[in-house]
Design a protein around this motif. Sequence first.
Motif, PDB file in Angstrom:
ATOM      1  N   LEU A   7      53.452 -67.191 -20.331  1.00 22.01           N
ATOM      2  CA  LEU A   7      53.083 -66.402 -19.166  1.00 22.01           C
ATOM      3  C   LEU A   7      53.054 -67.306 -17.949  1.00 22.01           C
ATOM      4  O   LEU A   7      52.447 -68.380 -17.976  1.00 22.01           O
ATOM      5  N   SER A   8      53.694 -66.875 -16.874  1.00 24.40           N
ATOM      6  CA  SER A   8      53.710 -67.651 -15.642  1.00 24.40           C
ATOM      7  C   SER A   8      53.510 -66.702 -14.467  1.00 24.40           C
ATOM      8  O   SER A   8      53.495 -65.485 -14.633  1.00 24.40           O
ATOM      9  N   GLY A   9      53.363 -67.291 -13.280  1.00 23.35           N
ATOM     10  CA  GLY A   9      53.176 -66.465 -12.098  1.00 23.35           C
ATOM     11  C   GLY A   9      51.751 -66.502 -11.598  1.00 23.35           C
ATOM     12  O   GLY A   9      50.969 -67.392 -11.962  1.00 23.35           O
ATOM     13  N   ALA A  10      51.404 -65.524 -10.769  1.00 27.41           N
ATOM     14  CA  ALA A  10      50.137 -65.564 -10.040  1.00 27.41           C
ATOM     15  C   ALA A  10      49.141 -64.524 -10.523  1.00 27.41           C
ATOM     16  O   ALA A  10      49.508 -63.418 -10.914  1.00 27.41           O
ATOM     17  N   ILE A  11      47.879 -64.925 -10.494  1.00 25.53           N
ATOM     18  CA  ILE A  11      46.757 -64.008 -10.665  1.00 25.53           C
ATOM     19  C   ILE A  11      45.801 -64.253  -9.511  1.00 25.53           C
ATOM     20  O   ILE A  11      45.899 -65.269  -8.815  1.00 25.53           O
ATOM     21  N   PHE A  12      44.886 -63.324  -9.278  1.00 18.67           N
ATOM     22  CA  PHE A  12      43.977 -63.444  -8.143  1.00 18.67           C
ATOM     23  C   PHE A  12      42.522 -63.612  -8.561  1.00 18.67           C
ATOM     24  O   PHE A  12      41.647 -63.795  -7.722  1.00 18.67           O
ATOM     25  N   ASP A  13      42.283 -63.545  -9.851  1.00 15.45           N
ATOM     26  CA  ASP A  13      40.929 -63.679 -10.388  1.00 15.45           C
ATOM     27  C   ASP A  13      41.069 -64.334 -11.757  1.00 15.45           C
ATOM     28  O   ASP A  13      41.912 -63.926 -12.562  1.00 15.45           O
ATOM     29  N   GLU A  14      40.262 -65.344 -12.033  1.00 14.64           N
ATOM     30  CA  GLU A  14      40.379 -66.071 -13.302  1.00 14.64           C
ATOM     31  C   GLU A  14      40.193 -65.160 -14.512  1.00 14.64           C
ATOM     32  O   GLU A  14      40.710 -65.439 -15.592  1.00 14.64           O
ATOM     33  N   GLN A  19      41.518 -62.387 -14.933  1.00 18.31           N
ATOM     34  CA  GLN A  19      42.811 -61.793 -15.260  1.00 18.31           C
ATOM     35  C   GLN A  19      43.587 -62.663 -16.253  1.00 18.31           C
ATOM     36  O   GLN A  19      44.433 -62.159 -16.990  1.00 18.31           O
ATOM     37  N   ARG A  20      43.300 -63.953 -16.252  1.00 18.11           N
ATOM     38  CA  ARG A  20      44.018 -64.881 -17.127  1.00 18.11           C
ATOM     39  C   ARG A  20      43.834 -64.499 -18.600  1.00 18.11           C
ATOM     40  O   ARG A  20      44.801 -64.324 -19.346  1.00 18.11           O
ATOM     41  N   GLN A  21      42.578 -64.368 -19.028  1.00 18.79           N
ATOM     42  CA  GLN A  21      42.315 -64.031 -20.423  1.00 18.79           C
ATOM     43  C   GLN A  21      42.824 -62.642 -20.760  1.00 18.79           C
ATOM     44  O   GLN A  21      43.323 -62.390 -21.864  1.00 18.79           O
ATOM     45  N   ASP A  81      49.699 -70.144 -21.739  1.00 22.81           N
ATOM     46  CA  ASP A  81      49.254 -69.690 -20.419  1.00 22.81           C
ATOM     47  C   ASP A  81      49.640 -70.715 -19.356  1.00 22.81           C
ATOM     48  O   ASP A  81      49.126 -71.829 -19.339  1.00 22.81           O
ATOM     49  N   LYS A  82      50.568 -70.330 -18.471  1.00 24.35           N
ATOM     50  CA  LYS A  82      50.932 -71.173 -17.330  1.00 24.35           C
ATOM     51  C   LYS A  82      50.727 -70.416 -16.015  1.00 24.35           C
ATOM     52  O   LYS A  82      51.404 -70.668 -15.019  1.00 24.35           O
ATOM     53  N   LEU A  83      49.790 -69.507 -16.043  1.00 27.52           N
ATOM     54  CA  LEU A  83      49.454 -68.738 -14.848  1.00 27.52           C
ATOM     55  C   LEU A  83      48.676 -69.610 -13.867  1.00 27.52           C
ATOM     56  O   LEU A  83      47.943 -70.511 -14.273  1.00 27.52           O
ATOM     57  N   PHE A  84      48.825 -69.337 -12.574  1.00 23.99           N
ATOM     58  CA  PHE A  84      47.991 -70.031 -11.598  1.00 23.99           C
ATOM     59  C   PHE A  84      47.225 -69.000 -10.787  1.00 23.99           C
ATOM     60  O   PHE A  84      47.716 -67.898 -10.526  1.00 23.99           O
ATOM     61  N   CYS A  85      45.999 -69.370 -10.440  1.00 22.43           N
ATOM     62  CA  CYS A  85      45.139 -68.451  -9.707  1.00 22.43           C
ATOM     63  C   CYS A  85      45.324 -68.681  -8.214  1.00 22.43           C
ATOM     64  O   CYS A  85      44.983 -69.743  -7.684  1.00 22.43           O
ATOM     65  N   ALA A  86      45.870 -67.675  -7.537  1.00 23.57           N
ATOM     66  CA  ALA A  86      46.137 -67.787  -6.109  1.00 23.57           C
ATOM     67  C   ALA A  86      44.891 -67.515  -5.275  1.00 23.57           C
ATOM     68  O   ALA A  86      44.871 -67.796  -4.081  1.00 23.57           O
ATOM     69  N   GLY A  87      43.853 -66.962  -5.900  1.00 25.47           N
ATOM     70  CA  GLY A  87      42.635 -66.654  -5.158  1.00 25.47           C
ATOM     71  C   GLY A  87      42.697 -65.256  -4.581  1.00 25.47           C
ATOM     72  O   GLY A  87      43.778 -64.707  -4.351  1.00 25.47           O
TER      73      GLY A  87
END
Length: 233
Positions: A191-198, A200-202, A219-225
């Motif tokens: 999984l890659s790309g952006a999330i806005f809340d940690e 959302q990662r789980q 998990d290679k998602l990053f949190c954009a805030g």
Amino acid sequence: MQAQDIMTTPVVTIAASASVAEAADLMLTRNIRCLPVVGDDGSLAGIITEGDFLRRGELGTRRARPRWLEFLVGPGKLADEYVRSSGRRVAEVMTASVVSAAPGASLAEVVELMATHDIKNVPILDADKIVGIVSRSDLMRILLRTLPKSGSATVDDEIIRRNILAELRGQSWSVGGDLIGVTVDKGDVELSGAIFDERQRQAAVVAAENVAGVKKVTDKLFCAGPFSVVLVS
């Protein structure tokens, strides 16, 4: 799936005129946590559960309050508590107002009743007669049958990817899932790309894990805030 599809039947019941000792012995002997109480005509009169044996004078666990609080509670409630903690007949200690469901009730409706009323068992009634009972254990058995089994058949990587994306796009927390990328190699998901809340990662990882054929999720998602703007070409 409906209540009648998973309910336990026939149901072990007890008469309202039976003794508390008989009820406790029956529950222990049959390894059950509650007993629907039936009247002379076979209709449901109440229910008695393990919780009804917690506050008992014989155990020294009867509810105790300071005198000033007893005054505020009032004699009526105190008398009711005394009967429930000292009664010798099932009719005296049972819960008379029973939350029940019809055989055709959906599992979602049954679970909502359990959650709303904080109960563990829901009697199933047909024409005021008890025909079954749904407990948390019944729901767990269904859950166990539906959970993916280890060593399941191999699924094509592209099908896995599409199913994960469909699951993500169907969830409101993923904001359409358009910012999450999914790649699959022999059942291993990244999984890659952006999330806005940690949180959302789980959720994204769980969404991927629940798709048939998935062996591992990286998990290679990053949190954009929450205030970031991500441009997608």
